[in-house]
Enzyme design. Structure first.
Site, PDB file in Angstrom:
ATOM      1  N   CYS A   1       0.848  -1.209   0.000  1.00 56.54           N
ATOM      2  CA  CYS A   1       0.000   0.000   0.000  1.00 56.54           C
ATOM      3  C   CYS A   1       0.880   1.256   0.000  1.00 56.54           C
ATOM      4  O   CYS A   1       1.708   1.450   0.894  1.00 56.54           O
ATOM      5  CB  CYS A   1      -0.908  -0.033   1.230  1.00 56.54           C
ATOM      6  SG  CYS A   1      -1.602   1.560   1.696  1.00 56.54           S
TER       7      CYS A   1
ATOM      8  N   CYS B   1       0.557   3.426   3.083  1.00 59.19           N
ATOM      9  CA  CYS B   1       1.221   2.795   4.238  1.00 59.19           C
ATOM     10  C   CYS B   1       2.727   3.044   4.194  1.00 59.19           C
ATOM     11  O   CYS B   1       3.356   3.307   5.229  1.00 59.19           O
ATOM     12  CB  CYS B   1       0.948   1.289   4.257  1.00 59.19           C
ATOM     13  SG  CYS B   1      -0.796   0.838   4.288  1.00 59.19           S
TER      14      CYS B   1
END
Length: 558
Positions: free
Chosen positions: A173, A176
């Site tokens: 991600c 992230c």
């Protein structure tokens, strides 16, 4: 060099399989790849959605196949996003030099590899098909971020008296990855004051499912009641995270001073993490009426009071029952039968060992539950059952402020379409757009997003806040009402275009902007569409028979 067969367009069945590949609803393993799918489907998946499957001049893809070894050679750049999806198809990429200008991607993935990165252009800037798979995690033992897994989560977090900030992330991600350095800084600043942890929810899906994680990164605050964590809604800088943690800590201390909270909620609940009252007690007398005639899905445990494994399962079953009841709004229920007392129903379903767990759906034969026995595993299975049996979300027209507010506040994302005026499309055209939305809503129903639409010009302030107004209909936006962020559909308003848009959002990618003014716009109250074609307004007719149009003729004008 192997022969280069033409990669012909996919037929209907292959297109369905290809769609499953891209939506992660079809799982591949190295051994299953050749047997499960036609090879050209997998090769087409490597080229990721570009319709000319042999050569794509825009990205300089040239594909050829060694059909016996199931390999793909590509001459041209591969983006990080493409690499991530290739990784999801469980590929390993092995660079094989061929005339110093090509590499070969071989489908043979090792489960220990976690992260995909791209290499820069090599030699003459020719190729990047040899991607590097890294085993690095986002956090290491040298960080002050505590890595959490299903094996240590209960001990570290639930049984702890400390305040915890826990990030649920996925290594692939993008958001992230951007958060990771700030999260580490915050963990160092809060060391000894507030515990900061992280869960790889892509690897440990049961933990993510247990706490309703539907997107990455998700941050939860585990305070006084560890079984009902709060969602962190603050900024993503280290300073904002520290400020949010300190505010939560002050709240926790005030509650303890007032006597509202004292110590770990885990201990108060006798190590159950849930309530036994949410486990329905089933008997020979009530089983048929309660379970078999119910429209809900049931997970039923058959146990014996003297059974050690049953005793170990009891707190997990109780905790899962509470979580599942809340997350499915009672559509999936957990029950328990004392098989030593209620032997008729137990023998009916061939129960011979304890505990035995069976799944009951109305009108179907029961199936054995074969999953793990932790609360996370049970919750994950229950949520899958809920999603499989739940109808697609309702597609609502934005008629007033309450509809927008309720839909967007109750969902992580609400997907809003602004459709052309009815006079521009007619009923048939509008229904075509709505059908596309309904298909996509059903495809993504596990996300539990809200789905809305409005007519162009009906909600001008909404359009202005999204930067849509005036042209370019149909348009679509995805709004996160908690963060006041939105993303716009840049591709076509079609199943393919919308799927690509939503898939990017699902994995934490795609550009976002702040909703105009940082608040939800004013919504007008309008009449619902009647399902018919639009009618042009009737112009008023004027009777000119009594008007002498020639009476001023002959007069001089100034």
């Amino acid at each position: 060099m192997p022969e280069r067969p033409q990669l012909t367009p996919l037929d209907v069945e292959e297109q369905k399989l290809y769609s499953k590949l891209l939506t992660n609803s079809l799982t591949l393993s190295p051994r299953e790849c050749p047997a499960t799918l036609p090879r050209k489907v997998i090769l087409a998946a490597c080229i990721l959605g570009y319709r000319s499957f042999g050569h794509d001049s825009r990205l300089n893809y040239t594909a050829h196949a060694d059909w016996s070894n199931l390999t793909l050679a590509v001459n041209g750049p591969i983006s990080v996003g493409h690499g991530e999806i290739l990784f999801r198809l469980q590929c390993t990429f092995v660079r094989v030099s061929e005339q110093r200008r090509q590499s070969v991607c071989c489908f043979n993935r090792g489960d220990e590899q976690r992260e995909v990165k791209t290499m820069g252009p090599i030699l003459l800037g020719v190729l990047v098909c040899s991607l590097v798979l890294s085993v690095q995690a986002m956090y290491s033992s040298s960080d002050d971020v505590i890595e959490l897994t299903p094996s240590n989560f209960n001990r570290e977090v639930i049984q702890s008296d400390s305040l915890w900030l826990v990030e649920f992330y996925a290594p692939w991600c993008g958001h992230c990855q951007n958060l990771a350095p700030e999260w580490k800084k915050a963990a160092t600043a809060l060391k000894g004051v507030v515990k900061v942890g992280a869960v790889d929810a892509d690897q440990h899906k049961s933990l993510g499912g247990q706490y309703g994680v539907r997107g990455f990164p998700t941050i939860k605050i585990f305070g006084a009641n560890k079984n009902k964590p709060e969602e962190y809604q603050g900024g993503r800088s280290s300073q904002a995270i520290v400020d949010g943690a300190m505010n939560a800590l002050r709240t926790l201390v005030k509650e303890r001073l007032s006597g509202k909270s004292g110590g770990s909620s885990y201990n108060k609940q006798h190590s159950t993490g849930g309530s036994k009252k949410d486990v329905v007690e089933l008997t020979d007398d009530n089983f048929d009426e309660t379970v078999l005639r119910s429209d809900d899905v049931w997970m039923v445990e058959f146990f014996a009071p003297w059974c050690g494994h049953c005793k170990n399962l009891e707190p997990e079953w109780a905790a899962a029952a509470t979580a599942v009841k809340e997350q499915t709004k009672g559509k999936v229920r957990l029950g328990a039968v004392d098989a030593t007392v209620h032997q008729a129903v137990s023998s009916r379903y061939g129960v011979r060992g304890f505990p035995t767990i069976k799944i009951f759906r109305k009108g179907e034969e029961p199936e054995d539950y074969q999953g793990g026995r932790s609360r996370g595993d049970i919750i994950e299975k229950a949520m899958d059952l809920f999603s499989d049996n739940a109808p697609g979300p309702e597609l609502l027209e934005i008629l007033n402020e309450d509809i927008l507010k309720k839909t967007c506040e109750d969902s992580q994302l609400c997907i809003i379409a602004v459709l052309p005026h009815i006079l521009d499309t007619g009923a048939a055209g509008r229904n075509g757009y709505l059908d596309v939305m309904m298909k996509m809503a059903d495809k993504y129903k596990k996300k539990l997003w809200g789905w809305l639409w409005t007519e162009a010009g009906a909600q001008m302030e909404l359009e202005a806040s999204l930067g849509i107004g005036g042209f370019g209909y149909p348009a679509m936006a995805a709004i996160n009402a908690r963060k006041m962020k939105f993303a716009l559909l840049r591709g076509s308003f079609s199943e393919t275009g919308i799927h690509e848009f939503l898939r990017e959002l699902s994995v934490g990618r795609g550009s976002t902007a702040t909703l105009g003014g940082g608040v939800m716009p004013k919504i007008n109250t309008v009449e619902a569409w009647d399902g018919k074609d639009g009618q042009l307004p009737v112009e008023e007719e004027y009777d000119l028979s009594d008007v002498d149009l020639d009476e001023d003729f002959g007069k001089e004008e100034l």
